[in-house]
Write a protein that holds these residues in place. Structure first.
Motif, short mmCIF file in Angstrom:
data_model
loop_
_atom_site.label_atom_id
_atom_site.label_comp_id
_atom_site.label_asym_id
_atom_site.label_seq_id
_atom_site.Cartn_x
_atom_site.Cartn_y
_atom_site.Cartn_z
N ALA B 117 0.83 -1.21 0.00
CA ALA B 117 0.00 0.00 0.00
C ALA B 117 0.86 1.26 0.00
N THR B 118 1.94 1.26 0.79
CA THR B 118 2.74 2.48 0.85
C THR B 118 3.55 2.67 -0.44
N VAL B 119 3.97 1.56 -1.06
CA VAL B 119 4.77 1.69 -2.29
C VAL B 119 3.87 1.94 -3.51
N GLU B 128 4.46 11.49 7.08
CA GLU B 128 5.79 10.89 7.23
C GLU B 128 5.72 9.37 7.31
N ARG B 129 4.72 8.85 7.99
CA ARG B 129 4.55 7.40 8.08
C ARG B 129 3.07 7.06 7.99
N ALA B 130 2.73 6.15 7.08
CA ALA B 130 1.36 5.62 7.09
C ALA B 130 1.22 4.74 8.34
N ALA B 131 -0.02 4.46 8.71
CA ALA B 131 -0.24 3.70 9.96
C ALA B 131 -1.49 2.84 9.83
N PHE B 132 -1.55 1.80 10.67
CA PHE B 132 -2.77 1.01 10.80
C PHE B 132 -3.63 1.60 11.91
N GLY B 133 -4.91 1.79 11.63
CA GLY B 133 -5.85 2.18 12.68
C GLY B 133 -6.68 0.97 13.08
N SER B 134 -7.18 0.96 14.30
CA SER B 134 -8.08 -0.13 14.70
C SER B 134 -9.15 0.45 15.61
N GLY B 293 -3.25 7.42 5.80
CA GLY B 293 -2.14 8.25 5.33
C GLY B 293 -1.66 7.90 3.93
N ILE B 294 -2.37 7.01 3.23
CA ILE B 294 -1.98 6.67 1.86
C ILE B 294 -3.03 7.20 0.87
N ASN B 295 -2.61 7.26 -0.40
CA ASN B 295 -3.51 7.74 -1.45
C ASN B 295 -4.41 6.61 -1.94
N GLY B 296 -5.22 6.11 -1.07
CA GLY B 296 -6.11 5.00 -1.41
C GLY B 296 -6.70 4.47 -0.14
N ILE B 297 -7.85 3.80 -0.28
CA ILE B 297 -8.48 3.22 0.90
C ILE B 297 -8.25 1.73 0.88
N PHE B 298 -7.57 1.25 1.90
CA PHE B 298 -7.22 -0.17 1.96
C PHE B 298 -7.43 -0.65 3.39
N ILE B 299 -8.24 -1.70 3.53
CA ILE B 299 -8.54 -2.22 4.86
C ILE B 299 -7.99 -3.62 5.00
N ASN B 300 -7.24 -3.82 6.06
CA ASN B 300 -6.65 -5.13 6.35
C ASN B 300 -7.51 -5.82 7.41
#
Lengths: 342, 342
Positions: B117-119, B128-134, B293-300
């Motif tokens: 996702a970050t690449v 500065e850093r993307a992150a996982f939210g929960s 924090g990324i240019n897209g919506i991605f859920i893990n």
């Protein structure tokens, strides 16, 4: 190797420290003297202590008041204990340092207790940082977490020593022959962790401890380790998060049970089971947080401790005395350092 | 300020990632397409996916298979996603990057998802850093914890940005006007914390966020904050410890209830209440962990996700699309940086 305290000596109780002092402190001391036959030194202002003691039948009980005119409160700075030599905490510490008490208990200011204990009683030889331990209930029994708040920024060597402190505690106090030491991390693999834990992993792996590798937060309750090693910031986090989750579930369960008659009946019928469950996870049943790594046995109880918690902490202090904690940790340190020199 | 994705676009589901893929993935996609009317791109091997789809009535449902011959497994390195362009995860990421999907969901390898996702989608400007939210259940509703595992060693500025990500999430997705941001620490006072959090405290205090100061582990469940800021090591610790404590209480309560007839009857009567309680605290009800924090919506999603969890994550992805998360976070970043320049 240092000599441990004489097991026949009394236990000193800072009777003025804690949210409900001195009432609950005196009640806990009376219970310990009466039911556990422990000789107690009640440290604090004689007037209030005598007034509280008069509420109980104390004839023949081994309780002695030791005068201390001053009290360190939660509003004081941690270092106040070093200046205010007549505070109940300072007097309690001196009783241990001078060999007049085998151990001590206080539900007062944790910071002041830690500062006082490390300065007055001093760290054991080779120990870089003293730490607070805390015993938590698990599926299979219990585990000690070290450190739970004394040292927020740690070096890898401190964590290795926390592992040794916890090992000696679980071996001596709970008679676990070879306590499993787990390093708290964010994954089981050796590659997981932060800069601190990855270095600590290497130290623990090459130590004489029964190191089982990284463990995660859920592994604590599952009983995967007897000793959980972490810095004091994370130890505090674990304790408070578990407490919060338990409390949330209790509240939500109550909400759901009181929605209808069926639930209310279930709740009534479940009361004895819920009471037994509470006893199993209640911190008041498990004593307090021992300070590990100092030349003396000192247990810090929760500020909100009631008589039961005070009594259990006094019992725990006597267990630590009987288990010869200080001598055993000293011997383990000596073995580790001689292995290191070789 | 970046433009968010078109809300009418389908959601891409990595149908091969997860412990029960592709069966539960397909079942979740069918439920989302049927019950939530969400158009879904099922990414993976056509053969197995068609076989699974035949188990359901899918006539007229907006489900399209997108071929991907390869699968990243839990045994692969996180960076495998960058090399194996025909893996279901890589194809899923491309669908988002190329504007063919509004968002994506995967229950696969978290590390690979984060790296991919970050690449592929890249960090938003200024992040500065993307992150996982929960999102966790609390007494008063819910709170998002950022970060829960992507960044173990953080700088204070990352934590400040995590606070912003969580703020935008809670404002946009849960319509909380001014989310309360708490910094996870070992005490409420500003002086508490470790080297990282003390510096982050200063940054958060002077930010435009609704910063309420330090919070402790138990404050999360009590609902003291809408956004809980911490590094990924501690976020993982909080999640796992809460999970472990909840599981311990469940097991012990069951043990105590099955000790006698009274308890067993109570347990039977309490079943509907316990079922409702489970729903309130069950992670499967709360979707997955969004990458912020990324240019897209991605859920893990959790690797153990069943159809219900997959469906809820697809719903959550659509909520994030509808809430225009990316544009809003971009706008918040732009405001913060212009305030900073002034």
């Amino acid at each position: 190797v240092p000599r441990g305290p004489d097991a026949a000596l009394p236990i000193a109780l800072d009777a003025m420290g804690g949210d409900f002092a001195p009432g609950e402190q005196v009640a806990g001391a009376v219970a310990a003297a009466r039911d556990l036959k422990l000789p107690i030194l009640l440290v604090g202002r004689r007037g209030p202590l005598e007034a509280q003691l008069r509420l109980f039948k104390t004839a023949g009980l081994p309780i002695t008041i030791v005068d201390a005119a001053d009290v360190i409160t939660m509003h004081d700075d941690s270092t106040a204990v070093l200046k205010r030599s007549e505070s109940s905490l300072a007097v309690t510490l001196r009783l241990v340092a001078e060999g007049k008490a085998a151990a001590a208990v206080s539900a007062g200011h944790s910071g002041a207790i830690f500062v006082g204990a490390t300065v007055v009683l001093k760290k054991q030889a080779g120990i870089e940082r003293a730490a607070f331990g805390s015993v938590l209930p698990t599926l299979s029994g219990r585990a000690i977490v070290v450190d739970v708040g004394a040292n927020v920024d740690c070096k890898p060597r401190y964590l290795q020593q926390f592992g040794m402190m916890g090992t000696v505690y679980m071996r001596q106090v709970f008679k676990i022959a070879s306590p499993r030491v787990g390093l708290l991390s964010n994954g089981a693999e050796e590659s997981k962790g932060n800069a601190l834990t990855r270095e600590a992993y290497t130290l623990l792996k090459t130590s004489r401890l029964n190191f089982i590798g990284n463990i995660e937060g859920n592994d604590i309750a599952e009983g995967r380790a007897d000793v959980v090693v972490c810095d004091g910031f994370d130890g505090n986090l674990v304790l408070k998060t578990a407490e919060g989750a338990a409390s949330l579930i209790g509240t939500l369960l109550k909400e759901e049970l009181t929605r209808d008659v069926r639930g209310k009946l279930a709740g009534l019928l479940a009361l004895p089971a819920i009471h037994r469950l509470r006893r199993r996870i209640d911190w008041e049943e498990h004593g307090g947080a021992p300070i590990l790594g100092i030349n003396g046995i000192f247990i810090n109880c929760h500020g909100r401790s009631r008589a039961k918690a005070i009594m259990n902490a006094l019992r725990q202090a006597q267990l630590m005395v009987d288990a010869d904690m200080i001598r055993e940790l000293g011997a383990a340190m000596a073995r580790a350092s001689s292995a290191h020199r070789r």
